[in-house]
Design a protein around this motif. Structure first.
Motif, short mmCIF file in Angstrom:
data_model
loop_
_atom_site.label_atom_id
_atom_site.label_comp_id
_atom_site.label_asym_id
_atom_site.label_seq_id
_atom_site.Cartn_x
_atom_site.Cartn_y
_atom_site.Cartn_z
N PHE A 29 0.87 -1.29 -0.12
CA PHE A 29 0.15 0.00 0.03
C PHE A 29 0.97 1.11 0.14
O PHE A 29 2.02 1.23 0.85
N PHE A 30 0.55 2.39 -0.72
CA PHE A 30 1.21 3.54 -0.97
C PHE A 30 0.33 4.69 -0.64
O PHE A 30 -0.84 4.68 -0.92
N LEU A 31 0.99 5.60 -0.52
CA LEU A 31 0.32 7.32 -0.62
C LEU A 31 0.59 7.34 -2.09
O LEU A 31 1.82 7.33 -2.56
N ALA A 32 -0.42 7.95 -2.74
CA ALA A 32 -0.06 8.24 -4.04
C ALA A 32 -1.10 9.45 -4.51
O ALA A 32 -2.15 9.92 -3.99
N THR A 33 -0.75 10.41 -5.72
CA THR A 33 -1.38 11.12 -6.25
C THR A 33 -0.84 11.19 -7.60
O THR A 33 -0.14 10.40 -8.25
N PRO A 34 -1.88 11.76 -8.57
CA PRO A 34 -1.24 12.01 -9.96
C PRO A 34 0.13 12.88 -9.93
O PRO A 34 0.26 13.69 -8.85
N ILE A 35 0.68 13.35 -10.89
CA ILE A 35 1.99 13.96 -10.89
C ILE A 35 1.49 15.17 -10.86
O ILE A 35 0.82 15.70 -12.05
N LEU A 36 1.90 16.02 -9.72
CA LEU A 36 1.58 17.43 -9.74
C LEU A 36 2.65 18.47 -10.19
O LEU A 36 3.77 17.94 -10.04
N ALA A 37 2.27 19.63 -10.52
CA ALA A 37 3.53 20.69 -10.99
C ALA A 37 4.55 20.97 -9.71
O ALA A 37 5.62 21.10 -9.77
N ASP A 38 3.81 20.74 -8.39
CA ASP A 38 4.85 20.86 -7.08
C ASP A 38 4.69 19.59 -6.44
O ASP A 38 3.48 19.39 -5.93
N PRO A 39 5.59 18.86 -6.37
CA PRO A 39 5.37 17.37 -5.48
C PRO A 39 5.23 17.66 -4.02
O PRO A 39 4.54 16.76 -3.60
N GLU A 40 5.33 18.80 -3.41
CA GLU A 40 5.09 18.86 -2.16
C GLU A 40 3.57 19.11 -1.91
O GLU A 40 3.09 18.95 -0.73
N ASP A 41 3.00 19.44 -2.99
CA ASP A 41 1.32 19.48 -2.80
C ASP A 41 0.75 18.33 -2.62
O ASP A 41 -0.45 17.91 -2.53
N ARG A 42 1.64 17.27 -2.96
CA ARG A 42 0.79 15.75 -2.83
C ARG A 42 0.41 15.57 -1.52
O ARG A 42 -0.77 14.59 -1.29
N HIS A 43 0.82 16.03 -0.28
CA HIS A 43 0.58 15.80 0.94
C HIS A 43 -1.03 16.23 1.28
O HIS A 43 -1.50 15.91 2.11
N ASP A 44 -1.45 17.14 0.13
CA ASP A 44 -2.76 17.89 0.54
C ASP A 44 -3.88 17.01 -0.13
O ASP A 44 -5.00 17.53 0.03
N ILE A 45 -3.60 16.07 -0.99
CA ILE A 45 -4.51 15.34 -1.65
C ILE A 45 -4.18 13.83 -1.59
O ILE A 45 -4.87 13.00 -2.37
N ALA A 46 -3.34 13.33 -0.74
CA ALA A 46 -2.93 12.00 -0.87
C ALA A 46 -3.95 11.01 -0.61
O ALA A 46 -4.94 11.21 0.26
N ARG A 47 -4.02 9.83 -1.29
CA ARG A 47 -5.04 8.69 -1.01
C ARG A 47 -4.04 7.57 -0.84
O ARG A 47 -2.98 7.33 -1.51
N ILE A 48 -4.78 6.33 -0.52
CA ILE A 48 -4.06 5.09 -0.39
C ILE A 48 -4.28 4.24 -1.66
O ILE A 48 -5.40 4.18 -2.08
N ARG A 49 -3.24 3.81 -2.24
CA ARG A 49 -3.20 2.89 -3.33
C ARG A 49 -2.53 1.65 -3.16
O ARG A 49 -1.88 1.43 -2.42
N MET A 50 -3.21 0.50 -3.81
CA MET A 50 -2.47 -0.84 -3.66
C MET A 50 -1.58 -1.30 -5.02
O MET A 50 -1.96 -0.77 -6.07
N ALA A 51 -0.72 -1.90 -4.54
CA ALA A 51 0.09 -2.30 -5.71
C ALA A 51 0.66 -4.00 -5.29
O ALA A 51 0.35 -4.23 -3.91
N SER A 52 1.15 -4.80 -6.25
CA SER A 52 1.63 -5.92 -5.82
C SER A 52 2.99 -5.97 -6.28
O SER A 52 3.29 -5.33 -7.28
N LEU A 53 3.75 -6.85 -5.72
CA LEU A 53 5.06 -6.89 -6.03
C LEU A 53 5.55 -8.59 -6.09
O LEU A 53 5.37 -9.42 -5.12
N GLY A 54 5.97 -8.73 -7.15
CA GLY A 54 6.59 -10.17 -7.30
C GLY A 54 8.07 -10.17 -8.23
O GLY A 54 8.41 -9.12 -8.38
N PHE A 55 8.48 -11.33 -8.87
CA PHE A 55 9.77 -11.23 -9.22
C PHE A 55 9.88 -10.65 -10.60
O PHE A 55 10.82 -10.26 -11.16
N ASP A 56 8.73 -10.31 -10.97
CA ASP A 56 8.56 -9.68 -12.36
C ASP A 56 8.55 -8.12 -12.10
O ASP A 56 8.06 -7.49 -13.00
N GLY A 57 8.43 -7.72 -10.76
CA GLY A 57 8.37 -6.06 -10.49
C GLY A 57 6.96 -6.04 -9.93
O GLY A 57 6.20 -6.81 -9.42
N TRP A 58 6.42 -4.65 -10.08
CA TRP A 58 5.22 -4.02 -9.49
C TRP A 58 4.22 -4.13 -10.58
O TRP A 58 4.10 -4.02 -11.72
#
Length: 345
Positions: A29-58
């Motif tokens: 699980f990650f905090l995630a946002t779309p790519i913003l002009a200022d990455p510091e703005d990510r804290h103001d709209i962060a949501r939780i996103r799920m990913a999986s990891l195996g030997f072929d990557g993410w």
């Protein structure tokens, strides 16, 4: 990862801390946002996103909660615990601000339960129960983190819940990053804890205090290994007392009992640090029960005591992705990194 910017991460683990794996993959699980002009703005709209990891990557698996469903204006870090039935997932998370309200830095701890299923090998989370506030700051041990504006010295903390069940007595604990309620010192960081008693979380005195030393002991979590308890957290160099010259890094302590006394590992407490020439290279290290360590790429190449002040320069430097992982070697009071570069599994 195929989605935007991602940072603070944690894995789905069984209640004993062992990392869950199915179909040859771990769930993260990650905090995630779309790519913003200022990455510091990510804290103001962060949501939780799920990913999986195996030997072929993410592989990316999308948002965990529906839009506007959680009680904050955004979702900050927590942890994810799988029940023994292999299906029921509890997510502990930080609700920051208030849904539909003005932007503030209020932080509250919440939890919700849902179901994990697999469709053609792909993980699906659904059926979330209404979020319940786990435990509230008392203003005595822990400041009530309700600031409307972020001061330069850093915001107060009541965030980053992390579940731990003590294998020696079965007691369940919830660790979190807090600010000491009994001091006006700007360097007021503590690692807080609540213990489940008669089905309810009850606040306890902090496990670790850093009064006069550090204002942010972030993402605290405990693993039990070789009969010892290891407590880890991340901290920015700029949140330490200036005269210490302490780096941004992963820090840790060790004890024979969960109640302590806790002693700094490696004599200093420092487990891993960013290089002097790139003090913002990575951040938010998370240690699994297996000793694997993940973090995210922050501002590699940035120098000085703060990230670049210009948003365009921050955007050009910001990584916003998973950093190369490493493992830890445990030897009693000594915990040292072992670089592998291989996928975590």
């Amino acid at each position: 990862m195929a989605y935007g910017d991602v940072w603070d991460m944690w894995q789905l683990a069984w209640s004993d801390g062992v990392t869950f794996e199915a179909h040859g993959r771990q769930l993260w699980f990650f905090l995630a946002t779309p790519i913003l002009a200022d990455p510091e703005d990510r804290h103001d709209i962060a949501r939780i996103r799920m990913a999986s990891l195996g030997f072929d990557g993410w592989r990316d698996h999308g948002w965990v909660f529906p839009v506007g469903w959680t009680p904050g204006s955004r979702e900050w870090s927590g942890c994810s615990v799988l029940d023994d039935d292999g299906r029921t997932v509890t997510i502990y998370f930080t609700a920051t601000g208030r849904r539909g309200g003005h932007l503030t830095f209020e932080q509250r701890l919440f939890e919700t339960r849902g179901s994990l299923d697999f469709a053609n090998g792909e993980p699906v989370l659904s059926g979330w129960t209404p979020p319940v506030e786990s435990v509230a700051a008392d203003g005595v041990y822990y400041k009530v983190a309700d600031q409307a504006v972020a001061p330069r010295r850093g915001i107060w903390a009541f965030r980053d819940p992390s579940f731990f069940i003590d294998p020696t007595d079965g007691e369940e604990h919830l660790l979190f990053s807090g600010s000491a309620g009994w001091t006006d010192d700007d360097l007021d960081g503590v690692i807080g804890v609540a213990t489940r008693t008669d089905g309810r979380w009850q606040l306890r005195p902090p496990l670790v205090e850093a009064i006069g030393v550090n204002s942010e002991l972030e993402r605290p979590h405990v693993i039990h290994r070789d009969g010892r308890y290891y407590l880890f957290w991340s901290s920015h160099g700029r949140r330490h007392a200036p005269m210490l010259g302490a780096p941004t890094g992963l820090y840790g302590m060790v004890a024979e009992r969960f109640s302590g006394p806790w002693r700094p590992v490696n004599g200093s407490g420092l487990v891993a640090a960013n290089p002097v020439e790139s003090p913002f290279q990575a951040y938010c290290w998370w240690v699994t029960a297996e000793g694997a360590v993940l973090s995210f790429v922050d501002y590699p190449g940035a120098t000085g005591h703060e990230p670049p002040k210009d948003p365009a320069k921050r955007r050009a430097l910001f990584g916003g992705t998973v950093a190369p992982n490493f493992h830890l070697r445990f030897d009693g009071e000594t915990v040292l990194p072992v670089v592998t570069g291989a996928p975590v599994p």
